[in-house]
Design an enzyme around this catalytic site. Structure first.
Site, PDB file in Angstrom:
ATOM      1  N   ASP A  12     -22.465 -32.088 -12.268  1.00 38.24           N
ATOM      2  CA  ASP A  12     -23.143 -30.959 -12.932  1.00 38.24           C
ATOM      3  C   ASP A  12     -22.629 -30.781 -14.359  1.00 38.24           C
ATOM      4  OD1 ASP A  12     -24.453 -30.488 -10.548  1.00 38.24           O
ATOM      5  OD2 ASP A  12     -23.433 -28.589 -10.115  1.00 38.24           O
ATOM      6  N   GLY A  40     -26.106 -31.196  -1.264  1.00 33.46           N
ATOM      7  CA  GLY A  40     -25.433 -31.722  -0.077  1.00 33.46           C
ATOM      8  C   GLY A  40     -23.927 -31.624  -0.196  1.00 33.46           C
ATOM      9  N   ASN A  42     -22.146 -29.652  -2.159  1.00 32.31           N
ATOM     10  CA  ASN A  42     -21.711 -28.244  -2.141  1.00 32.31           C
ATOM     11  C   ASN A  42     -21.677 -27.726  -0.696  1.00 32.31           C
ATOM     12  OD1 ASN A  42     -21.868 -28.436  -4.933  1.00 32.31           O
ATOM     13  ND2 ASN A  42     -23.834 -27.369  -5.090  1.00 32.31           N
ATOM     14  N   ASN A 180     -34.868 -19.364   0.235  1.00 30.69           N
ATOM     15  CA  ASN A 180     -34.832 -18.140  -0.568  1.00 30.69           C
ATOM     16  C   ASN A 180     -36.268 -17.609  -0.687  1.00 30.69           C
ATOM     17  OD1 ASN A 180     -36.123 -19.516  -2.662  1.00 30.69           O
ATOM     18  ND2 ASN A 180     -34.216 -19.945  -3.757  1.00 30.69           N
ATOM     19  N   LEU A 219     -31.693 -13.354   0.275  1.00 27.94           N
ATOM     20  CA  LEU A 219     -32.211 -12.384  -0.696  1.00 27.94           C
ATOM     21  C   LEU A 219     -31.219 -12.136  -1.828  1.00 27.94           C
ATOM     22  CD1 LEU A 219     -33.534  -9.780   1.924  1.00 27.94           C
ATOM     23  CD2 LEU A 219     -34.898 -11.477   0.676  1.00 27.94           C
ATOM     24  N   GLY A 220     -30.364 -13.091  -2.127  1.00 27.62           N
ATOM     25  CA  GLY A 220     -29.374 -12.919  -3.194  1.00 27.62           C
ATOM     26  C   GLY A 220     -28.453 -11.753  -2.867  1.00 27.62           C
ATOM     27  N   ARG A 222     -28.928  -8.845  -2.057  1.00 27.76           N
ATOM     28  CA  ARG A 222     -29.365  -7.928  -0.986  1.00 27.76           C
ATOM     29  C   ARG A 222     -29.086  -8.483   0.406  1.00 27.76           C
ATOM     30  NH1 ARG A 222     -34.881  -7.106  -1.217  1.00 27.76           N
ATOM     31  NH2 ARG A 222     -35.108  -8.937  -2.543  1.00 27.76           N
ATOM     32  N   ASP A 251     -25.891 -22.740  -1.543  1.00 27.05           N
ATOM     33  CA  ASP A 251     -25.243 -23.850  -0.824  1.00 27.05           C
ATOM     34  C   ASP A 251     -24.003 -23.355  -0.087  1.00 27.05           C
ATOM     35  OD1 ASP A 251     -27.143 -25.526  -1.956  1.00 27.05           O
ATOM     36  OD2 ASP A 251     -25.894 -25.951  -3.691  1.00 27.05           O
TER      37      ASP A 251
END
Ligand code: RIB
Length: 311
Positions: A12, A40, A42, A180, A219-220, A222, A251
């Protein structure tokens, strides 16, 4: 008990920017860093740091990034079943803005060559308790792995990211589907009701569970909705933290969830087991978003337990 992850590994390149550029726009980065990533990789490292015994089936280039990713995964306690191939190791360009949000472009490279599984890879899957898959490697490998797992009664967790249509032959071999909201709305078009664009998240999760597997809709901040076919959806609330970088949080959630399922389920995958696993995974993801980078942000089991004890 063991978990097998089949999937991608990437190097990355992370650019920290005030805001993610719009089409046609140029922005200046405040900093750039190079870290280990790939969905994968992660997820394998997240499962290992959460306490699972993990084997990672992956394709890496015969290059320095491939060597480095293999060494970092091994240092995290992951056993690699790696193909070293002629294509260069996968790369991701990631921009992260001041709100911790990101935009990612992946050049799959070596990951593209992970196609039909070999005897050793199939044997590893058949011997595992849990198999974790994502969609950054060719669909042929994903389907082959899911079918091998189903034949051996290995629990199959699919994180349908990056999103693409899921063949019926794959869905029939999946036990837990993790998506998500963005991915869920795309997949909803595959359901019988097919009118979920404006529906709320509970209705969306229920509609997706028509596809067959249990569904976890993340939901991040939430939290996550857990939905088992034939039962009402259950919200697992998120943890309140200040996010600096959400890269790899999904991940971390998937890997931690798999580790918990590996540890907890004894042949049954009921709503209670999924809720407990989602609570654990939500905590792991909440820790990860408070740190920078994909692999560097993934917490250990001790950190997850400590966070639980003080929150
Ligand atoms: O989910 C985050 C990951 O997506 C990054 O590590 C990047 O490599 C891409 O695979």
């Amino acid at each position: 008990m063991s978990t097998v992850v089949l999937g991608s590994a990437n190097r990355d390149l992370v650019y920290r920017v005030e805001r993610i550029p719009s089409p046609g726009e140029t922005v200046l980065a405040a900093s750039v860093s190079v870290v280990a990533g790939g969905k994968g990789n992660n997820q394998a490292i997240a499962a290992a740091r959460s306490g699972a015994e993990v084997t990672f089936i992956v394709a890496l280039g015969t290059d320095e990034p491939g060597d480095r990713l293999a060494a970092e995964a091994a240092a995290a306690g992951v056993t690699l079943q790696a193909r070293r191939v002629t294509e260069p190791t996968g790369t991701a360009i990631i921009t992260v803005d001041d709100n911790g949000e990101n935009a990612i472009v992946v050049n799959p490279g070596a990951n593209r060559l992970l196609e039909m599984l070999n005897v050793g890879e199939n044997a590893a899957i058949a011997g595992a308790h849990v198999l974790v898959l994502q969609l950054e490697t060719p669909m042929s490998a994903v389907i082959g792995a899911a079918n091998a797992a189903r034949a051996a009664s290995t629990t199959v967790v699919l994180n349908a990211s990056p999103i693409q249509p899921l063949p019926a032959g794959l869905l029939a071999s999946i036990d837990v589907l993790i998506v998500n909201e963005h991915e869920a709305r795309h997949l909803a078009a595959q359901t019988r009701s097919n009118q979920t664009q404006n529906e709320d998240e509970n209705a969306l999760a229920s509609a997706l569970s028509e596809l067959g597997p249990a569904v976890i809709l993340t939901l991040g901040p939430r939290g996550a909705i857990v939905c088992v076919p034939g039962e009402l959806p259950v919200l697992v609330p998120g943890r309140r933290v200040a996010a600096v970088d959400t890269t790899g949080a999904g991940d971390t959630f998937c890997g931690a969830l798999a580790a918990k399922l590996d540890q907890e389920t004894r042949g049954t995958l009921d709503l209670g087991a999924l809720i407990r696993a989602a609570e654990f995974a939500t905590t792991a993801a909440a820790i990860s978003v408070q740190r920078h980078g994909a692999v560097p942000s993934i917490p250990t089991l001790e950190e997850i337990r400590h966070f639980h004890s003080i929150n």
